[in-house]
Design an enzyme around this catalytic site. Structure first.
Site, PDB file in Angstrom:
ATOM      1  N   ASP A   1       2.843  -5.500   8.090  1.00 37.79           N
ATOM      2  CA  ASP A   1       1.639  -4.670   8.096  1.00 37.79           C
ATOM      3  C   ASP A   1       0.446  -5.611   7.940  1.00 37.79           C
ATOM      4  OD1 ASP A   1      -0.560  -3.097   7.447  1.00 37.79           O
ATOM      5  OD2 ASP A   1       0.580  -1.715   6.177  1.00 37.79           O
ATOM      6  N   PHE A  45       0.856  -1.186   0.000  1.00 37.03           N
ATOM      7  CA  PHE A  45       0.000   0.000   0.000  1.00 37.03           C
ATOM      8  C   PHE A  45       0.894   1.238   0.000  1.00 37.03           C
ATOM      9  CE2 PHE A  45      -2.882   3.188   1.822  1.00 37.03           C
ATOM     10  CZ  PHE A  45      -3.947   3.033   0.944  1.00 37.03           C
TER      11      PHE A  45
END
Lengths: 397, 397
Positions: A184, A113
């Site tokens: 993450d 991301f």
């Protein structure tokens, strides 16, 4: 099967909506409005400044942290909450740099991301000592982790494709070359069983507004492996990460647990809502969630591929290699998604051509999936997306 | 006079409470519970992910930023909201370091709120290129600002004593030696007129849960002077500070206005509540607030000094040199404050011996001040603070 998971009744989802975007913003768990009202009227309103003690606000970040810890296989006391995921990425990476002072490479992947990559760039530019960000394709990450690597920073589930990284293998490779591992968990926390402690990773970060249903802008979290926490030198040395915040000492002295990764005053209203939202998970086994999610997403792929040949699967076909979402590539994905949303089936669109669908068995069953596919196929096969109104690019998420 | 300010009715303050701690956590403005309920039930609940557009969530940080800008004398579009004050201090200081690459000194003062100093230390340690933090006594700041100074980082109003720095003079001195000026407005925004644009300071930061009544953990703000904003290289390069967040570009490219100082996903629930809270300021002239606050605090000092000789004024005597609070030193300040709070007069205590009282004319008048002093003097003069129950140090704020 997912239909046996009795949690759908715990959410307020509007009549007629099939919500396949819980991977972006989870829906409203019942009770959160009441909890927010209590926080505002009874705690803030009546107890004013005293509520930091009387309502347990001071302890709340740790209370919520322990609830999240239980969902990601982390030790109690190892998860701090607050800020945003971007901030937590920065904290973890800055700490990793301090732990590997002679190394200058960060390995991520080009599907990560963007904010993870941006935050890494911002940190590297701030330190300005020749750091490099290496972003191979997701499938080439293992080879990119080499002896010069200070930290490996990866999102477990790719936000576009849903591709799932092999947490155990990559963490092992990172450690084999002496790098710090940062996971993450934005698209995996609450979507599948995670055993972050068993992985041995030094850090994990995540957000709580997706599969954890904490609401828009809910606080983020950060995990630090308990045996390394005392060697962390926090870059974001805020007063609430201090060992004695109210002693008002002139010099920073970090707290002795994951609390040193707290920064400023916690966003209490969001935290109480998140705390309430997490009560949904009582009695839920994430292995059941995962099994149900795999079944739902397999069903969706099967139906779409059978009925809707214009769409091309952009996620791994094997459910074991996916997170809890399925993506299809379609040249006209943007207007097609708008047409779908108008008909009550809510997924989302990601550039350049990805139609993204999340499968969250807490509040979805196979009947929802069948209905969603039916609406989707009609839109695609009849070209209903061609209506000009669907191409107005005002929509930003 | 303060009694003519018709705003007391806009707050929900419990019956029998005189609230002299709005400098720590402002009370509840009417309407915020309803606004939170709307955000949760109508926006998040009904519109789900679509609410980012339909409910204006994407625009909200800037909308709120402009409302704050109006209260601190800043240009529209020059204030970004989000995160915590600690984070905003870090952003401003990191940007200042990039703007003055050959300088290594930060000037603050030893009365600054600890988190400002801690965040500076954390940043300096992260960069690790010999930065130094110079913290003279507040009255010696002017002399400490020299040609080696990269940035001056000061809180306009001292959190302990209420001492007010001379914003114009210090900013001028900073600029005279080529340093970047950063003002922390935590204890001044909403308490007095501020003309940050006229000061010429490059940055200002602040929180919104004190005089702006945004609720516990309300978002912070950061101002950047419009003519320098394009040269800012954000250290915290989050996706929502990107010029096109949803283009999902691999490389960070900052937004062209103060929006580049946004970081991650905004805390929408706190922001909507803050937005509602800021409606209290419609039609309020901060010059009137300041005049009323000075009168209230002068009255309090006069009465306390007349009736309560055991307390020693720890704030400047001249109201022009104070913010909106008055502090008294008293050896037994901790138990005395607990006794006072138990009797419905809420101030707070700050180490080592400071009893702190905030005067906020939006919801306080001279009758409140007289009553508060009466209760305080009785506690001190009769030694009521000596009850053992007041010395239990569980209270953390």
């Amino acid at each position: 099967m997912q239909s046996n998971l009795p949690k759908k009744s715990l959410f307020d989802i509007p009549e007629g909506v099939i919500y396949l975007d819980g991977n972006s913003l989870g829906p409203t768990p019942k009770g959160v409005a009441e909890r927010a009202a209590k926080t505002i009227q009874e705690e803030w309103g009546r107890d004013l400044i005293k509520a930091w003690n009387t309502a347990g606000w001071m302890a709340l970040p740790a209370v919520v942290g322990d609830k999240i810890a239980a969902l990601i296989g982390a030790e109690a006391g190892s998860v701090a909450t607050g800020d945003t995921l971007s901030i937590k990425v920065y904290q973890a990476l800055a700490a990793a740099f301090k732990m590997r002072p002679d190394r200058r490479v960060v390995v991520s992947d080009n599907g990560n991301f963007p904010t993870d990559l941006y935050m890494a760039q911002g940190l590297m530019d701030t330190i300005d000592k020749g750091y490099q960000l290496r972003t191979p394709a997701p499938q080439d990450v293992m080879e990119a982790i080499t002896e010069d690597t200070a930290a490996v920073l990866l999102t477990q589930v790719d936000y576009r494709t849903g591709r799932l990284h092999d947490m155990a293998a990559i963490t092992a490779k990172a450690h084999e070359v002496g790098a710090v591992m940062i996971w993450d968990l934005a698209h995996s926390a609450g979507a599948m069983p995670i055993d972050i402690a068993a992985s041995g990773a030094e850090f994990a970060v995540g957000c709580t507004y997706k599969y954890l249903n904490g609401g828009p802008g809910a606080p983020a979290f950060i995990y630090a492996r308990p045996d390394i926490v005392e060697e962390i030198e926090p870059a974001l040395a805020g007063w609430l990460g201090h060992d004695a915040p109210f002693a008002m000492e002139p010099t920073y002295r970090p707290a002795m647990k994951a609390e040193r990764l707290r920064v400023g005053t916690p966003s209490i209203l969001q935290l109480t809502v998140l705390d309430q939202a997490l009560s949904v998970w009582e009695g839920v086994d994430l292995a059941d969630i995962r099994a149900a999610s795999m079944a739902l997403s397999d069903l969706f792929i099967e139906l779409v591929e059978a009925n809707c040949p214009a769409l091309t699967l952009a996620s791994p076909r094997d459910a074991n290699e996916r997170g809890s979402q399925v993506s299809f590539a379609f040249e006209h994905g943007y207007p097609a998604m708008q047409a779908l949303i108008e008909r009550g089936v809510i997924g989302d669109f990601r550039e350049p051509n990805i139609m993204r669908f999340g499968f969250t068995p807490l509040y979805l069953d196979s009947a929802d999936v069948r209905q969603a596919e039916k609406v989707l196929s009609e839109i695609i096969n009849k070209g209903l997306w061609q209506d000009e109104k669907y191409n107005q690019r005002g929509r930003v998420t």
